[in-house]
Design an enzyme around this catalytic site. Structure first.
Site, PDB file in Angstrom:
ATOM      1  N   LYS A   1      25.367 -22.285  -9.976  1.00 40.20           N
ATOM      2  CA  LYS A   1      24.421 -21.419  -9.276  1.00 40.20           C
ATOM      3  C   LYS A   1      24.097 -21.993  -7.885  1.00 40.20           C
ATOM      4  CE  LYS A   1      22.205 -20.106 -13.677  1.00 40.20           C
ATOM      5  NZ  LYS A   1      20.913 -20.072 -14.390  1.00 40.20           N
TER       6      LYS A   1
ATOM      7  N   TYR B   1      23.165 -10.237 -15.022  1.00 41.39           N
ATOM      8  CA  TYR B   1      22.039 -10.552 -15.917  1.00 41.39           C
ATOM      9  C   TYR B   1      21.454  -9.309 -16.577  1.00 41.39           C
ATOM     10  CZ  TYR B   1      21.748 -15.513 -14.646  1.00 41.39           C
ATOM     11  OH  TYR B   1      21.990 -16.857 -14.501  1.00 41.39           O
TER      12      TYR B   1
ATOM     13  N   PHE C   1      10.980 -12.538 -15.508  1.00 46.38           N
ATOM     14  CA  PHE C   1      11.592 -13.350 -14.450  1.00 46.38           C
ATOM     15  C   PHE C   1      12.864 -12.727 -13.878  1.00 46.38           C
ATOM     16  CE2 PHE C   1      12.897 -14.941 -18.634  1.00 46.38           C
ATOM     17  CZ  PHE C   1      14.277 -14.848 -18.550  1.00 46.38           C
TER      18      PHE C   1
ATOM     19  N   ARG D   1      28.858 -24.463 -23.679  1.00 47.33           N
ATOM     20  CA  ARG D   1      27.393 -24.383 -23.772  1.00 47.33           C
ATOM     21  C   ARG D   1      26.802 -25.747 -24.151  1.00 47.33           C
ATOM     22  NH1 ARG D   1      24.368 -19.771 -22.300  1.00 47.33           N
ATOM     23  NH2 ARG D   1      22.943 -20.280 -23.992  1.00 47.33           N
TER      24      ARG D   1
ATOM     25  N   THR E   1      18.784 -24.027 -22.214  1.00 50.73           N
ATOM     26  CA  THR E   1      18.382 -23.234 -21.042  1.00 50.73           C
ATOM     27  C   THR E   1      17.311 -23.959 -20.217  1.00 50.73           C
ATOM     28  OG1 THR E   1      18.883 -21.221 -22.266  1.00 50.73           O
ATOM     29  CG2 THR E   1      17.446 -20.988 -20.345  1.00 50.73           C
TER      30      THR E   1
ATOM     31  N   ARG F   1      22.546 -29.923 -17.679  1.00 50.80           N
ATOM     32  CA  ARG F   1      21.151 -29.620 -17.317  1.00 50.80           C
ATOM     33  C   ARG F   1      20.230 -30.791 -17.643  1.00 50.80           C
ATOM     34  NH1 ARG F   1      21.327 -23.499 -19.812  1.00 50.80           N
ATOM     35  NH2 ARG F   1      21.975 -22.372 -17.941  1.00 50.80           N
TER      36      ARG F   1
ATOM     37  N   ASN G   1      18.256 -24.250 -13.035  1.00 51.85           N
ATOM     38  CA  ASN G   1      19.002 -25.040 -14.028  1.00 51.85           C
ATOM     39  C   ASN G   1      20.492 -25.132 -13.729  1.00 51.85           C
ATOM     40  OD1 ASN G   1      19.763 -22.499 -14.790  1.00 51.85           O
ATOM     41  ND2 ASN G   1      18.851 -22.554 -16.833  1.00 51.85           N
TER      42      ASN G   1
ATOM     43  N   HIS H   1      25.547 -21.644 -15.111  1.00 49.31           N
ATOM     44  CA  HIS H   1      25.595 -20.562 -16.098  1.00 49.31           C
ATOM     45  C   HIS H   1      26.845 -20.736 -16.950  1.00 49.31           C
ATOM     46  CE1 HIS H   1      25.662 -16.562 -17.893  1.00 49.31           C
ATOM     47  NE2 HIS H   1      26.965 -16.596 -17.663  1.00 49.31           N
TER      48      HIS H   1
ATOM     49  N   GLU I   1      31.899 -11.055 -18.727  1.00 46.72           N
ATOM     50  CA  GLU I   1      31.580 -11.779 -17.488  1.00 46.72           C
ATOM     51  C   GLU I   1      32.840 -12.124 -16.703  1.00 46.72           C
ATOM     52  OE1 GLU I   1      27.322 -13.641 -19.030  1.00 46.72           O
ATOM     53  OE2 GLU I   1      29.048 -14.977 -18.930  1.00 46.72           O
TER      54      GLU I   1
HETATM   55  P1  IDP Z   1      21.214 -19.407 -20.380  1.00 46.93           P
HETATM   56  O1  IDP Z   1      21.501 -19.522 -18.892  1.00 46.93           O
HETATM   57  O2  IDP Z   1      21.015 -20.756 -21.005  1.00 46.93           O
HETATM   58  O3  IDP Z   1      22.237 -18.566 -21.108  1.00 46.93           O
HETATM   59  P2  IDP Z   1      19.407 -17.118 -20.595  1.00 46.93           P
HETATM   60  O4  IDP Z   1      18.348 -16.949 -21.630  1.00 46.93           O
HETATM   61  O5  IDP Z   1      20.626 -16.267 -20.687  1.00 46.93           O
HETATM   62  O6  IDP Z   1      19.796 -18.678 -20.550  1.00 46.93           O
HETATM   63  O7  IDP Z   1      18.711 -16.889 -19.190  1.00 46.93           O
HETATM   64  C1  IDP Z   1      19.491 -16.781 -18.024  1.00 46.93           C
HETATM   65  C2  IDP Z   1      18.844 -17.574 -16.926  1.00 46.93           C
HETATM   66  O8  IDP Z   1      17.550 -17.027 -16.659  1.00 46.93           O
HETATM   67  C3  IDP Z   1      18.567 -19.036 -17.256  1.00 46.93           C
HETATM   68  O9  IDP Z   1      19.686 -19.878 -17.078  1.00 46.93           O
HETATM   69  C4  IDP Z   1      17.466 -19.371 -16.301  1.00 46.93           C
HETATM   70  O10 IDP Z   1      17.982 -19.628 -14.993  1.00 46.93           O
HETATM   71  C5  IDP Z   1      16.692 -18.060 -16.239  1.00 46.93           C
HETATM   72  N1  IDP Z   1      15.539 -18.101 -17.146  1.00 46.93           N
HETATM   73  C6  IDP Z   1      15.562 -18.031 -18.497  1.00 46.93           C
HETATM   74  N2  IDP Z   1      14.325 -18.110 -19.005  1.00 46.93           N
HETATM   75  C7  IDP Z   1      13.507 -18.229 -17.930  1.00 46.93           C
HETATM   76  C8  IDP Z   1      12.089 -18.357 -17.802  1.00 46.93           C
HETATM   77  O11 IDP Z   1      11.336 -18.392 -18.778  1.00 46.93           O
HETATM   78  N3  IDP Z   1      11.605 -18.448 -16.530  1.00 46.93           N
HETATM   79  C9  IDP Z   1      12.406 -18.435 -15.439  1.00 46.93           C
HETATM   80  N4  IDP Z   1      13.743 -18.316 -15.523  1.00 46.93           N
HETATM   81  C10 IDP Z   1      14.274 -18.225 -16.751  1.00 46.93           C
HETATM   82 MG    MG Z   2      22.629 -16.538 -20.994  1.00 49.13          MG
END
Ligand code: IDP
Ligand code: MG
Length: 162
Positions: free
Chosen positions: A20, A60, A68, A96, A102, A113, A123, A126, A137
């Site tokens: 990212k 997304y 968010f 993963r 996450t 991470r 973080n 992706h 994707e």
């Molecule tokens: P992942 O990236 O581990 O698959 P997802 O739940 O798919 O996690 O969420 C996508 C992205 O959204 C996360 O990597 C993170 O950047 C962002 N995100 C997820 N939860 C939150 C949150 O509670 N606050 C802010 N950003 C979030």
């Molecule tokens: Mg995800």
């Protein structure tokens, strides 16, 4: 390394991985790529892109009801992203694991991470979360012609020969 369209045709598992904008700006491209590479996974597609917001929203889409979502899409479209496709046995699930949870506060040390990020909104990486998502994707981010199938001499040392 020879290009070989038939290489490993039966066992091609692929996942979509993106560094990212925060990972790119922090100079972590080589560090992140090297973790996948050293594991033994194979890079079959890579490009540097600045996705626009509409594209980020598509990527997304499953999170569109989350509070968010808007900030997340603004962020993903705020600068260059390294889009990649990695191939190998178990690469979706193990990718993963390499990435970590996450929320970097909950990621184990040793994960990308866990070692390199602090907050969930930044973080740095992706990774597709399952076979269907990986397929979707990869086709969202890459044209088939941008993916390269080839065999590498290291494969027999990574997988064995029988
Ligand atoms: P992942 O990236 O581990 O698959 P997802 O739940 O798919 O996690 O969420 C996508 C992205 O959204 C996360 O990597 C993170 O950047 C962002 N995100 C997820 N939860 C939150 C949150 O509670 N606050 C802010 N950003 C979030
Ligand atoms: Mg995800």
């Amino acid at each position: 390394m020879l290009q070989d369209k038939e290489a490993n045709a039966a066992e091609l598992e692929r996942t979509f991985i993106a560094i990212k904008p925060d990972g790119v700006q922090r100079g972590l491209i080589a560090e992140i790529i090297s973790r996948f590479e050293r594991k033994g996974f194979k890079l079959v597609g890579i490009k540097l892109v600045v996705p626009n917001k509409e594209f980020a929203q598509k990527h997304y889409d499953d999170l569109k009801e989350r509070p968010f979502f808007n900030g997340l899409c603004d962020f993903l479209s705020s600068g260059p992203v390294v889009a990649m496709v990695w191939e190998g046995e178990g690469v979706i699930k193990y990718g993963r694991k390499l990435i970590g949870a996450t929320d970097p506060q909950k990621s184990e040390p040793g994960t990308i991470r866990g070692d390199l990020a602090v907050v969930v909104g930044r973080n740095i990486i992706h990774g597709s979360d399952g076979p269907e998502t990986a397929k979707d994707e990869i086709s969202l981010w890459f044209e088939p012609s941008e993916l390269v199938s080839y065999s590498s001499n290291a494969e027999k040392w990574i997988y064995g020969e029988n």
